[in-house]
Design a protein around this motif. Sequence first.
Motif, PDB file in Angstrom:
ATOM      1  N   PRO A 298      12.471  -7.686  58.026  1.00  0.00           N
ATOM      2  CA  PRO A 298      12.316  -9.089  58.418  1.00  0.00           C
ATOM      3  C   PRO A 298      11.994  -9.203  59.900  1.00  0.00           C
ATOM      4  CG  PRO A 298      14.389  -8.708  57.248  1.00  0.00           C
ATOM      5  CD  PRO A 298      13.832  -7.377  57.561  1.00  0.00           C
ATOM      6  N   ALA A 299      11.428 -10.346  60.299  1.00  0.00           N
ATOM      7  CA  ALA A 299      11.115 -10.566  61.712  1.00  0.00           C
ATOM      8  C   ALA A 299      12.361 -10.432  62.572  1.00  0.00           C
ATOM      9  CB  ALA A 299      10.480 -11.953  61.884  1.00  0.00           C
ATOM     10  N   SER A 300      13.512 -10.819  62.035  1.00  0.00           N
ATOM     11  CA  SER A 300      14.762 -10.745  62.792  1.00  0.00           C
ATOM     12  C   SER A 300      15.207  -9.310  63.060  1.00  0.00           C
ATOM     13  CB  SER A 300      15.871 -11.486  62.050  1.00  0.00           C
ATOM     14  OG  SER A 300      16.068 -10.921  60.752  1.00  0.00           O
ATOM     15  N   ALA A 301      14.628  -8.344  62.337  1.00  0.00           N
ATOM     16  CA  ALA A 301      14.998  -6.938  62.504  1.00  0.00           C
ATOM     17  C   ALA A 301      14.075  -6.219  63.473  1.00  0.00           C
ATOM     18  CB  ALA A 301      14.976  -6.234  61.143  1.00  0.00           C
ATOM     19  N   GLY A 302      13.421  -6.972  64.355  1.00  0.00           N
ATOM     20  CA  GLY A 302      12.438  -6.382  65.257  1.00  0.00           C
ATOM     21  C   GLY A 302      12.985  -5.249  66.093  1.00  0.00           C
ATOM     22  N   ASP A 303      14.171  -5.403  66.681  1.00  0.00           N
ATOM     23  CA  ASP A 303      14.738  -4.349  67.513  1.00  0.00           C
ATOM     24  C   ASP A 303      15.014  -3.103  66.692  1.00  0.00           C
ATOM     25  OD1 ASP A 303      14.616  -6.024  69.677  1.00  0.00           O
ATOM     26  OD2 ASP A 303      16.732  -6.619  69.589  1.00  0.00           O
ATOM     27  N   ASP A 304      15.477  -3.293  65.460  1.00  0.00           N
ATOM     28  CA  ASP A 304      15.773  -2.152  64.599  1.00  0.00           C
ATOM     29  C   ASP A 304      14.498  -1.427  64.197  1.00  0.00           C
ATOM     30  OD1 ASP A 304      17.647  -0.541  63.398  1.00  0.00           O
ATOM     31  OD2 ASP A 304      17.740  -1.697  61.547  1.00  0.00           O
ATOM     32  N   VAL A 305      13.450  -2.198  63.870  1.00  0.00           N
ATOM     33  CA  VAL A 305      12.162  -1.582  63.542  1.00  0.00           C
ATOM     34  C   VAL A 305      11.656  -0.776  64.721  1.00  0.00           C
ATOM     35  CG1 VAL A 305       9.736  -2.065  63.023  1.00  0.00           C
ATOM     36  CG2 VAL A 305      11.537  -3.330  61.839  1.00  0.00           C
ATOM     37  N   HIS A 306      11.733  -1.345  65.914  1.00  0.00           N
ATOM     38  CA  HIS A 306      11.245  -0.674  67.119  1.00  0.00           C
ATOM     39  C   HIS A 306      12.018   0.611  67.385  1.00  0.00           C
ATOM     40  CE1 HIS A 306      10.603  -0.364  71.609  1.00  0.00           C
ATOM     41  NE2 HIS A 306       9.376  -0.459  71.152  1.00  0.00           N
ATOM     42  N   ARG A 307      13.342   0.561  67.191  1.00  0.00           N
ATOM     43  CA  ARG A 307      14.157   1.747  67.432  1.00  0.00           C
ATOM     44  C   ARG A 307      13.830   2.859  66.446  1.00  0.00           C
ATOM     45  NH1 ARG A 307      18.438   3.800  65.133  1.00  0.00           N
ATOM     46  NH2 ARG A 307      18.725   1.994  63.763  1.00  0.00           N
ATOM     47  N   LYS A 308      13.657   2.486  65.172  1.00  0.00           N
ATOM     48  CA  LYS A 308      13.438   3.508  64.152  1.00  0.00           C
ATOM     49  C   LYS A 308      12.058   4.156  64.239  1.00  0.00           C
ATOM     50  CE  LYS A 308      16.730   1.690  60.804  1.00  0.00           C
ATOM     51  NZ  LYS A 308      16.951   1.106  59.468  1.00  0.00           N
ATOM     52  N   ILE A 309      11.091   3.446  64.817  1.00  0.00           N
ATOM     53  CA  ILE A 309       9.769   4.049  64.939  1.00  0.00           C
ATOM     54  C   ILE A 309       9.665   4.883  66.213  1.00  0.00           C
ATOM     55  CG2 ILE A 309       8.520   2.267  66.240  1.00  0.00           C
ATOM     56  CD1 ILE A 309       7.246   4.010  63.048  1.00  0.00           C
ATOM     57  N   GLY A 310      10.729   4.867  67.062  1.00  0.00           N
ATOM     58  CA  GLY A 310      10.707   5.687  68.261  1.00  0.00           C
ATOM     59  C   GLY A 310      10.354   4.909  69.501  1.00  0.00           C
ATOM     60  N   GLY A 311      10.876   3.690  69.609  1.00  0.00           N
ATOM     61  CA  GLY A 311      10.489   2.825  70.713  1.00  0.00           C
ATOM     62  C   GLY A 311      11.222   3.070  72.007  1.00  0.00           C
ATOM     63  N   SER A 312      12.042   4.124  72.090  1.00  0.00           N
ATOM     64  CA  SER A 312      12.790   4.346  73.326  1.00  0.00           C
ATOM     65  C   SER A 312      11.902   4.880  74.441  1.00  0.00           C
ATOM     66  CB  SER A 312      13.935   5.324  73.057  1.00  0.00           C
ATOM     67  OG  SER A 312      13.421   6.564  72.582  1.00  0.00           O
ATOM     68  N   ILE A 313      10.735   5.403  74.111  1.00  0.00           N
ATOM     69  CA  ILE A 313       9.837   5.960  75.123  1.00  0.00           C
ATOM     70  C   ILE A 313       8.726   4.958  75.397  1.00  0.00           C
ATOM     71  CG2 ILE A 313       8.251   7.839  75.665  1.00  0.00           C
ATOM     72  CD1 ILE A 313       9.892   9.616  73.849  1.00  0.00           C
ATOM     73  N   PRO A 314       8.641   4.398  76.603  1.00  0.00           N
ATOM     74  CA  PRO A 314       7.584   3.415  76.887  1.00  0.00           C
ATOM     75  C   PRO A 314       6.221   4.096  76.979  1.00  0.00           C
ATOM     76  CG  PRO A 314       8.848   3.905  78.873  1.00  0.00           C
ATOM     77  CD  PRO A 314       9.520   4.629  77.754  1.00  0.00           C
ATOM     78  N   ALA A 315       5.358   3.785  76.055  1.00  0.00           N
ATOM     79  CA  ALA A 315       4.023   4.390  76.033  1.00  0.00           C
ATOM     80  C   ALA A 315       2.997   3.387  75.534  1.00  0.00           C
ATOM     81  CB  ALA A 315       4.028   5.626  75.143  1.00  0.00           C
TER      82      ALA A 315
END
Length: 445
Positions: A298-315
């Motif tokens: 869901p749109a509300s799970a944006g932070d979780d989606v970002h974390r699971k795809i590897g969003g900790s590295i700014p690229a």
Amino acid sequence: MPDSELAAFGPSVEQVRSLLRQNRVHEALDEALYLARNYPSGLTETLVGQAMWRNGQITEAEARFRRAARTDLAEAYVGLATVRASAGQWDTAKRLLSGASGSPEAEAWALPLMASAAWRSGDLAQTQLHLQAWSRIETDAMLARVAAAMAAAVADVEGAPLEWSGEAAVVDLENTLDGGFVVPVRVGGAEGLLLLDLAARQSMISPELAEAGGLVVHSGGLAATRTLEYPEGTTHRHQPHLLQAACPDLRFGGARLRNAVIGVGQPPDGVDGVLAFDLLLTARWSLLLDGPVMVIGPASAGDDVHRKIGGSIPATVAWLNARLVHQALTVQVFVYPLVAGERLAMGLDPATRSMLDPEHDLGSSAPRGRLQMGGWSGEVEWEISPLEVWASAGGVAPSATLGHNLIDDWILHWLPEQEQIRFDRATTNVSLADTIRREGALRQR
């Protein structure tokens, strides 16, 4: 415009309209520009705007519609509404559509957009009414049947349309032999494999999967039918489907989509259907092509989606505002980066190489051209291929596509609330795909 002047070039006006109905959008634009130069008027300006719109030239089309609107032409208001809706400005679009009555041409163009507006706002009754009205006045027999089938399917929807719930799901995709991506899903209680196709206008499933999932399938007639022998079903990726069904439950792992309307027809070989942008529109999802892995929720799970795809590295490579082309319940998505200094409409087609329509000459740099997306730029080798077919059944043709030779080491993020696409580089974390895949496997146990 005086009637005598209209009569003098009326057949040529009808010729442009005929070319647009035939989806010969490049030729229609040439003819419309000729008319506008020789017979300047609100009508010819509107025709140019319509042809530019069908060729993906949104900014230029809007300028033409604005000029034509000074003459109070109904079609010009519909054109402006179409452009505003593509930018997510639905309140403005609805106000403009209120001035679209009085012209059969304007109403035939306005009604599917009004259905889109009602569908996006969750008004099922108005969605059905607009689709039924469109089916009665549409001169294209195929589109009339599509509209009637959609109206019947919308009548089966119970609850808010395109409602996502659950948690962000890690979905391990499969590769096809020709470079496509297959998404495992559950339709009702039935399992299926859908080909991910961001260039398609409407998602679809096979009659067999529809039957196994307990869906009621509608043709363009007034009555529902459970007979699933439909020789008229189309497989064309850029057209809406002649058969439609309400899908109350579609699952991607732990993520759930409720109350969708989906096409039913003959799927590509080896899969049970096609997953297009219309069903992904209201979800938050990220796609790693070099995996391939999708994380969706869901749109509300944006932070979780970002974390699971590897969003900790700014690229981050680029943020791009998307333009969404709406016709009834179908959607096309385009972005507008710079190619050789020119802003071009681009579709997303990660299963193929990046393509450039032969109508767009990049000069001495062709078939190579410098692409600029946000702060990123690089040379892209284009495959020259006609893209006019994207305009089938009232759609829009892009000038180029972003394909796997450019974005296969990137991550695509869709942010539904902003209607933006973000591109990240995936190569900053060499174990990213394996990490995501292991997490998905653990959740499936």
